[in-house]
Design a protein around this motif. Structure first.
Motif, PDB file in Angstrom:
ATOM      1  N   VAL A  84       0.911  -1.412  -0.044  1.00 55.54           N
ATOM      2  CA  VAL A  84       0.108  -0.001   0.104  1.00 55.54           C
ATOM      3  C   VAL A  84       0.809   1.132   0.047  1.00 55.54           C
ATOM      4  O   VAL A  84       0.467   2.337  -0.560  1.00 55.54           O
ATOM      5  CB  VAL A  84      -0.932  -0.010   1.217  1.00 55.54           C
ATOM      6  N   GLY A  85       1.806   0.922   0.732  1.00 54.11           N
ATOM      7  CA  GLY A  85       3.031   2.380   0.782  1.00 54.11           C
ATOM      8  C   GLY A  85       2.487   3.125   1.968  1.00 54.11           C
ATOM      9  O   GLY A  85       2.897   4.269   2.321  1.00 54.11           O
ATOM     10  N   SER A  86       1.907   2.422   2.734  1.00 53.66           N
ATOM     11  CA  SER A  86       1.503   2.999   4.255  1.00 53.66           C
ATOM     12  C   SER A  86       1.788   1.789   5.156  1.00 53.66           C
ATOM     13  O   SER A  86       0.817   1.025   5.392  1.00 53.66           O
ATOM     14  CB  SER A  86      -0.176   3.501   4.083  1.00 53.66           C
ATOM     15  N   LEU A  87       2.600   2.124   6.066  1.00 51.76           N
ATOM     16  CA  LEU A  87       3.166   1.049   7.042  1.00 51.76           C
ATOM     17  C   LEU A  87       2.210   0.319   7.969  1.00 51.76           C
ATOM     18  O   LEU A  87       1.991  -0.980   7.754  1.00 51.76           O
ATOM     19  CB  LEU A  87       4.554   1.313   7.833  1.00 51.76           C
ATOM     20  N   VAL A  88       1.343   1.205   8.472  1.00 56.88           N
ATOM     21  CA  VAL A  88       0.152   0.512   9.152  1.00 56.88           C
ATOM     22  C   VAL A  88      -0.865  -0.298   8.497  1.00 56.88           C
ATOM     23  O   VAL A  88      -1.244  -1.222   8.896  1.00 56.88           O
ATOM     24  CB  VAL A  88      -0.398   1.624   9.990  1.00 56.88           C
ATOM     25  N   ALA A  89      -1.192   0.098   7.322  1.00 57.91           N
ATOM     26  CA  ALA A  89      -2.011  -0.707   6.332  1.00 57.91           C
ATOM     27  C   ALA A  89      -1.642  -1.970   6.002  1.00 57.91           C
ATOM     28  O   ALA A  89      -2.213  -3.057   6.254  1.00 57.91           O
ATOM     29  CB  ALA A  89      -2.450   0.011   5.207  1.00 57.91           C
ATOM     30  N   ASP A  90      -0.133  -1.730   5.513  1.00 59.85           N
ATOM     31  CA  ASP A  90       0.465  -3.184   5.124  1.00 59.85           C
ATOM     32  C   ASP A  90       0.459  -4.144   6.333  1.00 59.85           C
ATOM     33  O   ASP A  90       0.306  -5.320   6.147  1.00 59.85           O
ATOM     34  CB  ASP A  90       1.766  -2.848   4.496  1.00 59.85           C
ATOM     35  N   TYR A  91       0.896  -3.505   7.366  1.00 58.86           N
ATOM     36  CA  TYR A  91       1.246  -4.406   8.532  1.00 58.86           C
ATOM     37  C   TYR A  91      -0.043  -5.092   9.102  1.00 58.86           C
ATOM     38  O   TYR A  91      -0.049  -6.276   9.478  1.00 58.86           O
ATOM     39  CB  TYR A  91       1.877  -3.253   9.706  1.00 58.86           C
ATOM     40  N   HIS A  92      -1.057  -4.152   9.238  1.00 60.82           N
ATOM     41  CA  HIS A  92      -2.345  -4.622   9.772  1.00 60.82           C
ATOM     42  C   HIS A  92      -2.945  -5.901   8.794  1.00 60.82           C
ATOM     43  O   HIS A  92      -3.207  -6.818   9.358  1.00 60.82           O
ATOM     44  CB  HIS A  92      -3.171  -3.512   9.761  1.00 60.82           C
ATOM     45  N   ARG A  93      -2.785  -5.618   7.460  1.00 53.42           N
ATOM     46  CA  ARG A  93      -3.318  -6.711   6.475  1.00 53.42           C
ATOM     47  C   ARG A  93      -2.705  -7.777   6.733  1.00 53.42           C
ATOM     48  O   ARG A  93      -3.329  -9.004   6.950  1.00 53.42           O
ATOM     49  CB  ARG A  93      -3.303  -6.457   5.094  1.00 53.42           C
ATOM     50  N   ASN A  94      -1.105  -7.926   6.916  1.00 50.97           N
ATOM     51  CA  ASN A  94      -0.252  -9.042   7.221  1.00 50.97           C
ATOM     52  C   ASN A  94      -0.722  -9.803   8.290  1.00 50.97           C
ATOM     53  O   ASN A  94      -0.442 -10.902   8.552  1.00 50.97           O
ATOM     54  CB  ASN A  94       1.352  -8.735   6.825  1.00 50.97           C
ATOM     55  N   LEU A  95      -0.977  -8.885   9.526  1.00 46.42           N
ATOM     56  CA  LEU A  95      -1.322  -9.374  10.749  1.00 46.42           C
ATOM     57  C   LEU A  95      -2.404 -10.310  10.624  1.00 46.42           C
ATOM     58  O   LEU A  95      -2.517 -11.486  11.360  1.00 46.42           O
ATOM     59  CB  LEU A  95      -1.757  -8.310  11.686  1.00 46.42           C
ATOM     60  N   PHE A  96      -3.406 -10.210   9.806  1.00 48.14           N
ATOM     61  CA  PHE A  96      -4.392 -11.084   9.637  1.00 48.14           C
ATOM     62  C   PHE A  96      -4.460 -12.047   8.646  1.00 48.14           C
ATOM     63  O   PHE A  96      -4.706 -13.187   8.695  1.00 48.14           O
ATOM     64  CB  PHE A  96      -5.888 -10.302   9.285  1.00 48.14           C
ATOM     65  N   THR A  97      -3.686 -11.763   7.426  1.00 50.07           N
ATOM     66  CA  THR A  97      -3.444 -12.928   6.329  1.00 50.07           C
ATOM     67  C   THR A  97      -2.297 -13.724   6.512  1.00 50.07           C
ATOM     68  O   THR A  97      -2.223 -14.707   5.905  1.00 50.07           O
ATOM     69  CB  THR A  97      -3.356 -11.977   4.963  1.00 50.07           C
ATOM     70  N   GLY A  98      -1.478 -13.212   7.317  1.00 47.00           N
ATOM     71  CA  GLY A  98      -0.140 -13.612   7.484  1.00 47.00           C
ATOM     72  C   GLY A  98       0.792 -13.090   6.262  1.00 47.00           C
ATOM     73  O   GLY A  98       0.353 -12.847   5.119  1.00 47.00           O
ATOM     74  N   GLY A  99       2.215 -12.984   6.306  1.00 43.40           N
ATOM     75  CA  GLY A  99       2.903 -12.336   5.268  1.00 43.40           C
ATOM     76  C   GLY A  99       3.998 -11.607   6.040  1.00 43.40           C
ATOM     77  O   GLY A  99       4.438 -11.740   7.198  1.00 43.40           O
ATOM     78  N   ILE A 100       4.921 -10.834   5.120  1.00 48.49           N
ATOM     79  CA  ILE A 100       5.758 -10.094   5.766  1.00 48.49           C
ATOM     80  C   ILE A 100       6.151  -8.759   4.930  1.00 48.49           C
ATOM     81  O   ILE A 100       5.918  -8.724   3.799  1.00 48.49           O
ATOM     82  CB  ILE A 100       7.414 -10.853   5.246  1.00 48.49           C
TER      83      ILE A 100
END
Ligand code: P6P
Length: 335
Positions: free
Chosen positions: A246-262
């Motif tokens: 996304v280019g927005s840390l909190v958005a990318d972090y939050h999505r990965n928190l639920f889907t799994g990812g890095i």
């Protein structure tokens, strides 16, 4: 009347953040309520910033201030506005003796000399996305002060190291607004109900999957990336993982928190020490991800074990998310 009828006629609204905090406080024998009040202050500022973010286009607070912050980055009007809101809420709440903000070079003395806590904060991360209506976030980190109560806060209050944090979290201003935080006993998520002006418990115990289908980085920097990063990303592509950035840390972090990812922000030519700030971005997100069962490293080292320097705005590379993925990258960084 049966419980079913009662619930059908009047669906329970759920547990408010306020009630959750009070319940959790009662679980800590020596909790005296100051940390609870601090979390309330952060939630209040989050509500106000949420309102301002949601109407930014209508209230002429989009766009740049025409000035640069201590980072040499162009300040957006909402950066400044969010900073004022959080510093004011923490000052008026009385529990924080000082605030370290991305927007201010020095620590901000709140005047609450008897306050037991200090708060390091990125008031509005990803603010360059505001004008294009992309999700943005606030990131916060809380420490007990080490300076003498009754006197002014000192820089050392903020330089205790990542493992000294007693609470950390973020507010995500997205398709819904969420407050996600930890006090060292797991991670809870609260969703904001605009019509009631309250955060309600929506995710009582957030755990990140050990594996995940997503990698998040700005591949425009590919030719700057260290070899271990390129080797890791190549394996991600060979396994057909999904690229989401996304280019927005909190958005990318939050999505990965639920889907799994890095999520990866490696060193680049422009930022050889990494772009993200250790004290109010990397440390809090690392604390939270470990509480959710994930991992955060700067390469070979765990973020929370990286000692702070005297630079309050010190930067660091950040690789954060699902344990198996981050450990796979960490192995490549180590070999
Ligand atoms: P780039 C926003 O400026 C930020 O700090 C993070 O929110 C985001 O993940 C990153 O920088 C984006 O940086 O260099 O990819 O535009």
């Amino acid at each position: 009347m049966s419980q079913t009828t009662e619930n059908t006629l009047a669906t329970p609204v759920g547990i408010t953040l306020e009630r959750y905090i009070m319940r959790k406080q009662s679980e800590f024998a020596f909790a005296t309520g100051e940390l609870s009040q601090l979390l309330r202050d952060i939630a209040l500022a989050g509500k106000i910033v949420n309102r301002d973010v949601n109407r930014a286009g209508l209230s002429r607070i989009t766009g740049a201030m025409g000035e640069k912050n201590v980072q040499g980055e162009h300040q957006q009007k909402l950066d400044v506005e969010a900073n004022i809101r959080f510093v004011r809420a923490l000052t008026n709440g009385g529990e924080a003796c000082a605030v370290l903000s991305e927007e201010d070079e020095e620590i901000i003395q709140t005047g609450n000399v008897n306050g037991k806590y200090v708060v390091a904060i990125d008031p509005l991360d990803g603010s360059s996305n505001i004008d294009v209506n992309v999700s943005i976030g606030t990131i916060f980190s809380i420490y007990r002060r080490v300076s003498r109560i009754g006197g002014p806060a000192r820089k050392e209050d903020f330089l205790q190291g990542g493992r000294a944090q007693i609470a950390a979290g973020y507010v995500l201003y997205g398709s819904s607004t969420m407050l996600v935080y930890t006090t060292g006993h797991g991670v809870a998520g609260f969703t904001y109900e605009n019509s009631l002006g309250e955060f309600f418990l929506s995710h009582p115990d957030i755990r990140i999957p050990r594996q995940g289908p997503v990698f998040s980085c700005n591949e425009g920097n590919w030719f700057d990336y260290p070899e271990f990063v390129r080797a890791f990303l190549t394996t991600c592509k060979e396994r057909r993982l999904t690229a989401r950035y996304v280019g927005s840390l909190v958005a990318d972090y939050h999505r990965n928190l639920f889907t799994g990812g890095i999520y990866l922000y490696p060193p680049t030519a422009a930022q050889p020490g990494g772009k993200l700030r250790l004290l109010y971005e990397c440390y809090p997100l690392a604390y939270l991800i470990e509480q959710a069962g994930g991992v955060a490293v700067t390469g070979a080292d765990l973020v929370l074990d990286v000692p702070p320097t005297a630079d309050l705005h010190q930067r660091a590379p950040l690789f954060v998310g699902s344990a198996d993925l981050v450990e796979e990258l960490r192995c490549k960084a180590t070999n």
